[in-house]
Design a protein around this motif. Structure first.
Motif, short mmCIF file in Angstrom:
data_model
loop_
_atom_site.label_atom_id
_atom_site.label_comp_id
_atom_site.label_asym_id
_atom_site.label_seq_id
_atom_site.Cartn_x
_atom_site.Cartn_y
_atom_site.Cartn_z
N THR A 1 0.90 -1.18 -0.16
CA THR A 1 -0.08 -0.23 -0.04
C THR A 1 0.80 1.32 0.14
O THR A 1 0.60 2.23 -0.58
CB THR A 1 -1.06 0.00 1.11
OG1 THR A 1 -1.54 -1.02 1.21
CG2 THR A 1 -1.89 1.05 1.33
N ALA A 2 1.99 1.25 0.78
CA ALA A 2 2.71 2.26 0.87
C ALA A 2 3.70 2.52 -0.32
O ALA A 2 4.31 3.71 -0.78
CB ALA A 2 3.60 2.20 2.03
N HIS A 3 4.02 1.41 -1.12
CA HIS A 3 4.93 1.51 -2.13
C HIS A 3 4.41 0.62 -3.27
O HIS A 3 4.82 -0.53 -3.81
CB HIS A 3 6.24 0.84 -1.81
CG HIS A 3 6.99 1.55 -0.57
ND1 HIS A 3 7.65 2.68 -0.82
CD2 HIS A 3 7.07 1.18 0.48
CE1 HIS A 3 8.04 3.21 0.39
NE2 HIS A 3 7.68 2.13 1.30
N PRO A 4 3.31 1.06 -3.92
CA PRO A 4 2.67 0.37 -4.89
C PRO A 4 3.41 0.01 -6.34
O PRO A 4 3.06 -0.80 -6.86
CB PRO A 4 1.33 1.31 -5.18
CG PRO A 4 1.57 2.53 -4.56
CD PRO A 4 2.65 2.48 -3.68
N GLU A 5 4.30 1.04 -6.45
CA GLU A 5 5.42 0.50 -7.61
C GLU A 5 6.55 -0.64 -7.14
O GLU A 5 7.04 -1.26 -8.13
CB GLU A 5 6.18 1.93 -7.86
CG GLU A 5 7.24 2.13 -7.06
CD GLU A 5 6.98 2.39 -5.54
OE1 GLU A 5 6.09 2.68 -5.15
OE2 GLU A 5 8.06 2.61 -4.80
N ALA A 6 6.48 -1.01 -6.05
CA ALA A 6 7.43 -2.02 -5.72
C ALA A 6 7.24 -3.29 -6.43
O ALA A 6 6.00 -3.86 -6.64
CB ALA A 6 7.45 -2.41 -4.16
N GLN A 7 8.54 -3.99 -6.66
CA GLN A 7 8.24 -5.63 -7.16
C GLN A 7 8.24 -6.52 -6.06
O GLN A 7 9.24 -6.01 -5.09
CB GLN A 7 9.38 -5.60 -8.13
CG GLN A 7 9.46 -7.14 -8.56
CD GLN A 7 10.76 -7.46 -9.51
OE1 GLN A 7 11.44 -6.41 -10.13
NE2 GLN A 7 11.27 -8.37 -9.22
#
Ligand SMILES: Cc1cc2nc3c(=O)[nH]c(=O)nc-3n(C[C@H](O)[C@H](O)[C@H](O)COP(=O)(O)O)c2cc1C
Length: 205
Positions: A30-36
């Motif tokens: 949720t905090a880092h939606p771009e994360a893999q």
């Protein structure tokens, strides 16, 4: 940003550590939606214990001399160590099993502790090569250890994981703990609620 989510409890949907790592990774997502996000279920896909096939390539054998099985085992170690090195944040579900960690988790640790990749010995002593990442350990235990007189003697789980990842150069090691899970239903519910509360700050990256 890359996250590595690891579970090692054999207890499937009954597992508290699996429930808590899912919660932690959900919050990170949720905090880092771009994360893999890579997911490693060490019960479904446990690397084998070390043996001549998985260690053969470290005996000075050249790549050309490896047997097909050794090559396959080498590839497994390489994939696991690279996946670990590439991760910025590693979330590990680590139940206490007989005062230590489940063998599946230990087998993974044996694959990623590699001289020249995650640590090296120097004239000044050992040097960790895997620094700069955050490791969040979700620790679950049937009994109570934290702050107890028997903790130094009996805790070879959290202390071991902290020592291990510290040896690899990681200084940001966060522990989220649910203990006393075997001491009754209300104690278990309270431990899970407390762990979920402490997760909120532990997943702030
Ligand atoms: C094989 C086995 C060994 C265990 N050893 C310990 C132990 O040494 N100390 C302890 O406090 N709890 C021990 N427990 C209890 C677990 O740590 C506890 O049930 C925890 O919730 C397991 O995590 P999980 O729910 O994610 O599977 C053990 C459980 C099992 C199944």
């Amino acid at each position: 940003m890359k996250f590595l989510h690891i579970d090692s409890s054999p207890l499937g949907s009954n597992s508290v550590s699996r429930q808590l790592t899912a919660h932690a990774v959900g919050a990170l997502k949720t905090a880092h939606p771009e994360a893999q996000i890579d997911y490693l279920d060490l019960v479904e896909h446990a690397p084998s214990h070390l043996n001549l096939n998985s260690l053969g390539f470290r005996l000075g054998t050249t790549a050309a001399d490896l047997t097909p099985v050794q090559r396959e085992e080498n590839d497994i170690s390489e994939r696991l160590v690279q996946q670990f090195i590439d991760a910025n944040v590693v979330v590990i579900g680590a139940p206490m099993y007989n005062f230590s960690v489940p063998t599946q988790l230990k087998a993974w640790m044996d694959r990623i502790a590699q001289a020249g990749r995650t640590f090296q010995y120097t004239a000044e002593g050992p040097k960790g090569l895997a620094g700069g990442k955050t490791v969040i350990v979700v620790s679950t235990r049937g009994g109570f250890y934290f702050g107890k007189p028997h903790e130094p003697m009996m805790d070879h789980q959290e202390a071991y994981l902290k020592g291990f990842f510290g040896f690899l150069g990681i200084t940001d090691i966060r522990i989220v703990r649910a203990e006393g899970l075997g001491t009754g239903e209300s104690a278990k519910a309270e431990a899970i609620t407390n762990a979920e509360t402490s997760l909120a700050s532990a997943v702030t990256i």
